[in-house]
Design a protein around this motif. Sequence first.
Motif, PDB file in Angstrom:
ATOM      1  N   GLY A 196      28.508  58.244  27.099  1.00 38.10           N
ATOM      2  CA  GLY A 196      29.014  58.368  25.628  1.00 38.10           C
ATOM      3  C   GLY A 196      27.990  58.860  24.657  1.00 38.10           C
ATOM      4  N   THR A 197      28.385  58.845  23.580  1.00 30.96           N
ATOM      5  CA  THR A 197      27.493  59.723  22.552  1.00 30.96           C
ATOM      6  C   THR A 197      26.733  58.689  21.628  1.00 30.96           C
ATOM      7  N   ALA A 198      25.384  58.665  21.864  1.00 37.14           N
ATOM      8  CA  ALA A 198      24.656  57.405  21.174  1.00 37.14           C
ATOM      9  C   ALA A 198      23.395  57.899  20.635  1.00 37.14           C
ATOM     10  N   ASN A 200      22.669  59.389  17.829  1.00 37.18           N
ATOM     11  CA  ASN A 200      22.481  58.861  16.266  1.00 37.18           C
ATOM     12  C   ASN A 200      22.169  57.297  16.283  1.00 37.18           C
ATOM     13  N   THR A 201      22.897  56.631  17.196  1.00 40.45           N
ATOM     14  CA  THR A 201      22.828  55.286  17.289  1.00 40.45           C
ATOM     15  C   THR A 201      21.126  54.772  17.559  1.00 40.45           C
ATOM     16  N   HIS A 202      20.677  55.692  18.513  1.00 38.61           N
ATOM     17  CA  HIS A 202      19.282  55.476  19.336  1.00 38.61           C
ATOM     18  C   HIS A 202      18.297  55.775  18.147  1.00 38.61           C
ATOM     19  N   ARG A 203      18.729  56.649  17.157  1.00 33.80           N
ATOM     20  CA  ARG A 203      17.499  56.806  16.144  1.00 33.80           C
ATOM     21  C   ARG A 203      17.587  55.848  15.041  1.00 33.80           C
ATOM     22  N   ALA A 204      18.787  55.322  14.782  1.00 35.55           N
ATOM     23  CA  ALA A 204      18.861  54.152  13.803  1.00 35.55           C
ATOM     24  C   ALA A 204      18.260  52.963  14.483  1.00 35.55           C
ATOM     25  N   VAL A 205      18.454  52.620  15.863  1.00 39.37           N
ATOM     26  CA  VAL A 205      17.918  51.402  16.234  1.00 39.37           C
ATOM     27  C   VAL A 205      16.418  51.430  16.442  1.00 39.37           C
ATOM     28  N   ASP A 206      15.894  52.746  16.795  1.00 40.18           N
ATOM     29  CA  ASP A 206      14.506  52.856  16.999  1.00 40.18           C
ATOM     30  C   ASP A 206      13.738  52.534  15.414  1.00 40.18           C
TER      31      ASP A 206
END
Length: 253
Positions: A196-198, A200-206
């Motif tokens: 899937g598309t993640a 943006n989520t990865h940047r926010a979680v990082d």
Amino acid sequence: MSVDCSKPRLPIHLRWIPAFAIPGNKAGSWDQTIVEPTHVGNIVGGAISPLLANLYMRRFLLGWKVLGHERRLQAKIVNYADDFVICCRKGNGAEALSAMRSMMDRLKLTVNEEKTHLCRLPDETFDFLGYTFGRLWSRRTGGSYYGMRPSAKAIQRLHRAIHEKTSRRWLWTDLEERVATINRVLIGWANYFSVGTAANTHRAVDAYVFQRFRQWWCAKHKGRNRRDARFSKQYANGQIGLVRLRDRRRHVA
């Protein structure tokens, strides 16, 4: 959609689970247990729970095909244990929902109404197994497409886990041990949400992980503020090896 299989009422009785264990003394020790007979057991979360969910759902899935609902409504069912989604053509959703409720009533299974609703794509989205499904937008072309991304609830659960692992109660632990603990959480989460598309989520979680770990590090080393220059991204992700999700992401066409 979800079905409550914790208290089965089908003709298949749980006679092969005739007893349960209770604490054997007032202190709550499980070293010695007393076994008492029972005719009904609530096995939610137990090792047998997924098996029972699959047994009951199998009757529903077979019936859906045998009764012709799949062919007549062009409605495919995707399920995992007792959670499922009915994917059907536009205009057939309401009838598919009604047919599902009728079958569940005949099978004496209870539908979780909080999770059950009619979703019309692409105007709406729905969550299933930790993912949000619906319309997404391409960063390259600007066009829309059907896809999936980690759901808001899944991200919140990850944040809670990271928050707990970087709380002051762990100040006594070694730096290497804390990094390894957080990395296991992040890698496990990234492996599950590897499709899937993640991005943006990865940047926010990082960013959240860096912020929380920096706070923990400053508290441990009695730093004057949360922006101690000694704790940089190069130090966190390079020197001590804190995982960064954006470096692990996988692209899915």
